[in-house]
Design a protein around this motif. Structure first.
Motif, PDB file in Angstrom:
ATOM      1  N   GLY A  88       0.764  -1.240   0.000  1.00  9.27           N
ATOM      2  CA  GLY A  88       0.000   0.000   0.000  1.00  9.27           C
ATOM      3  C   GLY A  88       0.796   1.291   0.000  1.00  9.27           C
ATOM      4  N   ALA A  89       2.113   1.238  -0.177  1.00  9.66           N
ATOM      5  CA  ALA A  89       2.919   2.455  -0.198  1.00  9.66           C
ATOM      6  C   ALA A  89       2.563   3.290  -1.426  1.00  9.66           C
ATOM      7  CB  ALA A  89       4.401   2.116  -0.219  1.00  9.66           C
ATOM      8  N   GLY A  90       2.447   4.581  -1.217  1.00 10.73           N
ATOM      9  CA  GLY A  90       2.146   5.504  -2.310  1.00 10.73           C
ATOM     10  C   GLY A  90       3.179   6.607  -2.393  1.00 10.73           C
ATOM     11  N   ASN A  91       2.854   7.676  -3.094  1.00 15.23           N
ATOM     12  CA  ASN A  91       3.795   8.771  -3.310  1.00 15.23           C
ATOM     13  C   ASN A  91       4.303   9.397  -2.012  1.00 15.23           C
ATOM     14  OD1 ASN A  91       3.682   8.480  -6.079  1.00 15.23           O
ATOM     15  ND2 ASN A  91       2.029   9.966  -6.314  1.00 15.23           N
ATOM     16  N   VAL A  92       3.425   9.577  -1.043  1.00 13.23           N
ATOM     17  CA  VAL A  92       3.834  10.174   0.231  1.00 13.23           C
ATOM     18  C   VAL A  92       4.869   9.288   0.922  1.00 13.23           C
ATOM     19  CG1 VAL A  92       3.036  10.845   2.535  1.00 13.23           C
ATOM     20  CG2 VAL A  92       1.665  11.403   0.527  1.00 13.23           C
ATOM     21  N   TYR A  93       4.653   7.993   0.904  1.00 11.36           N
ATOM     22  CA  TYR A  93       5.595   7.054   1.514  1.00 11.36           C
ATOM     23  C   TYR A  93       6.982   7.198   0.873  1.00 11.36           C
ATOM     24  CZ  TYR A  93       7.812   2.640   2.807  1.00 11.36           C
ATOM     25  OH  TYR A  93       8.689   1.694   3.276  1.00 11.36           O
ATOM     26  N   PHE A  94       7.032   7.212  -0.456  1.00 11.33           N
ATOM     27  CA  PHE A  94       8.318   7.255  -1.142  1.00 11.33           C
ATOM     28  C   PHE A  94       9.002   8.617  -1.027  1.00 11.33           C
ATOM     29  CE2 PHE A  94       6.222   3.662  -3.304  1.00 11.33           C
ATOM     30  CZ  PHE A  94       7.130   2.682  -2.916  1.00 11.33           C
ATOM     31  N   LYS A  95       8.237   9.685  -0.833  1.00 14.66           N
ATOM     32  CA  LYS A  95       8.835  11.012  -0.622  1.00 14.66           C
ATOM     33  C   LYS A  95       9.458  11.124   0.764  1.00 14.66           C
ATOM     34  CE  LYS A  95       6.040  13.642  -3.857  1.00 14.66           C
ATOM     35  NZ  LYS A  95       5.012  14.664  -4.049  1.00 14.66           N
ATOM     36  N   SER A  96       8.902  10.401   1.724  1.00 10.55           N
ATOM     37  CA  SER A  96       9.368  10.520   3.104  1.00 10.55           C
ATOM     38  C   SER A  96      10.261   9.366   3.557  1.00 10.55           C
ATOM     39  CB  SER A  96       8.170  10.623   4.048  1.00 10.55           C
ATOM     40  OG  SER A  96       7.413   9.428   4.015  1.00 10.55           O
ATOM     41  N   THR A  97      10.479   8.379   2.701  1.00 10.88           N
ATOM     42  CA  THR A  97      11.248   7.202   3.090  1.00 10.88           C
ATOM     43  C   THR A  97      12.523   7.096   2.263  1.00 10.88           C
ATOM     44  OG1 THR A  97       9.235   6.015   3.672  1.00 10.88           O
ATOM     45  CG2 THR A  97      11.183   4.680   3.296  1.00 10.88           C
ATOM     46  N   TYR A 122      11.200  -5.138   5.707  1.00 13.31           N
ATOM     47  CA  TYR A 122      10.000  -4.634   6.382  1.00 13.31           C
ATOM     48  C   TYR A 122       9.777  -3.187   5.962  1.00 13.31           C
ATOM     49  CZ  TYR A 122      10.348  -8.753   9.304  1.00 13.31           C
ATOM     50  OH  TYR A 122      10.397 -10.049   9.738  1.00 13.31           O
ATOM     51  N   PRO A 123       8.929  -2.943   4.945  1.00 17.50           N
ATOM     52  CA  PRO A 123       8.763  -1.579   4.464  1.00 17.50           C
ATOM     53  C   PRO A 123       8.050  -0.646   5.440  1.00 17.50           C
ATOM     54  CG  PRO A 123       7.299  -3.057   3.277  1.00 17.50           C
ATOM     55  CD  PRO A 123       8.158  -3.916   4.157  1.00 17.50           C
ATOM     56  N   GLN A 124       7.370  -1.187   6.451  1.00 20.00           N
ATOM     57  CA  GLN A 124       6.717  -0.396   7.498  1.00 20.00           C
ATOM     58  C   GLN A 124       5.724   0.614   6.915  1.00 20.00           C
ATOM     59  OE1 GLN A 124       9.728  -1.425  10.788  1.00 20.00           O
ATOM     60  NE2 GLN A 124       7.647  -0.933  10.962  1.00 20.00           N
ATOM     61  N   VAL A 125       4.906   0.156   5.986  1.00 22.07           N
ATOM     62  CA  VAL A 125       3.849   0.999   5.437  1.00 22.07           C
ATOM     63  C   VAL A 125       2.813   1.206   6.531  1.00 22.07           C
ATOM     64  CG1 VAL A 125       2.075   1.194   3.659  1.00 22.07           C
ATOM     65  CG2 VAL A 125       4.276   0.151   3.108  1.00 22.07           C
ATOM     66  N   TYR A 126       2.457   2.448   6.780  1.00 22.55           N
ATOM     67  CA  TYR A 126       1.572   2.800   7.883  1.00 22.55           C
ATOM     68  C   TYR A 126       0.218   2.102   7.755  1.00 22.55           C
ATOM     69  CZ  TYR A 126      -0.248   5.791  11.568  1.00 22.55           C
ATOM     70  OH  TYR A 126      -0.767   6.253  12.746  1.00 22.55           O
ATOM     71  N   GLY A 127      -0.232   1.499   8.819  1.00 20.34           N
ATOM     72  CA  GLY A 127      -1.527   0.825   8.834  1.00 20.34           C
ATOM     73  C   GLY A 127      -1.383  -0.619   9.265  1.00 20.34           C
ATOM     74  N   TYR A 128      -2.335  -1.418   8.896  1.00 21.12           N
ATOM     75  CA  TYR A 128      -2.350  -2.807   9.349  1.00 21.12           C
ATOM     76  C   TYR A 128      -1.217  -3.636   8.746  1.00 21.12           C
ATOM     77  CZ  TYR A 128      -4.408  -4.156   4.871  1.00 21.12           C
ATOM     78  OH  TYR A 128      -4.610  -4.385   3.545  1.00 21.12           O
TER      79      TYR A 128
END
Length: 96
Positions: free
Chosen positions: A51-60, A77-83
């Motif tokens: 579920g990683a999107g643009n915000v994830y890749f800009k901040s990671t 472990y990409p640690q995408v926020y959420g479940y």
């Protein structure tokens, strides 16, 4: 005593991995088989799967992505926020 106040919990899964020769801290790029470009593509594909999107890749910083080495595999472990925060995908390791 445990309690919950309605917020989202955050757990970090990963490890610190160092070179036994140099003592340098290793990144996911140092321990995964392949070129830096091919590893980057696999990291992006794996994070998008959870579920990683643009915000994830800009901040990671992908170089700092959490990982664990185990039996010839890199557990990322990409640690995408959420479940999906505790989910992982595997890549082949340079080390056995």
């Amino acid at each position: 005593m445990k309690w919950w106040a309605g917020g989202v919990a955050e757990d970090n899964i990963g490890s610190w991995t160092y070179s036994l020769k140099s003592g340098k801290k290793l990144t996911v790029y140092d321990v995964t088989q392949g070129s830096q470009a091919s590893i980057k593509k696999k990291l992006i594909k794996g994070a998008k799967k959870f579920g990683a999107g643009n915000v994830y890749f800009k901040s990671t910083n992908l170089k700092k992505m959490n990982f664990v080495l185990k039996k010839g595999k890199v557990y990322v472990y990409p640690q995408v926020y959420g479940y999906n925060m505790d989910k992982y995908f595997t890549l082949p390791s340079r080390y056995k």
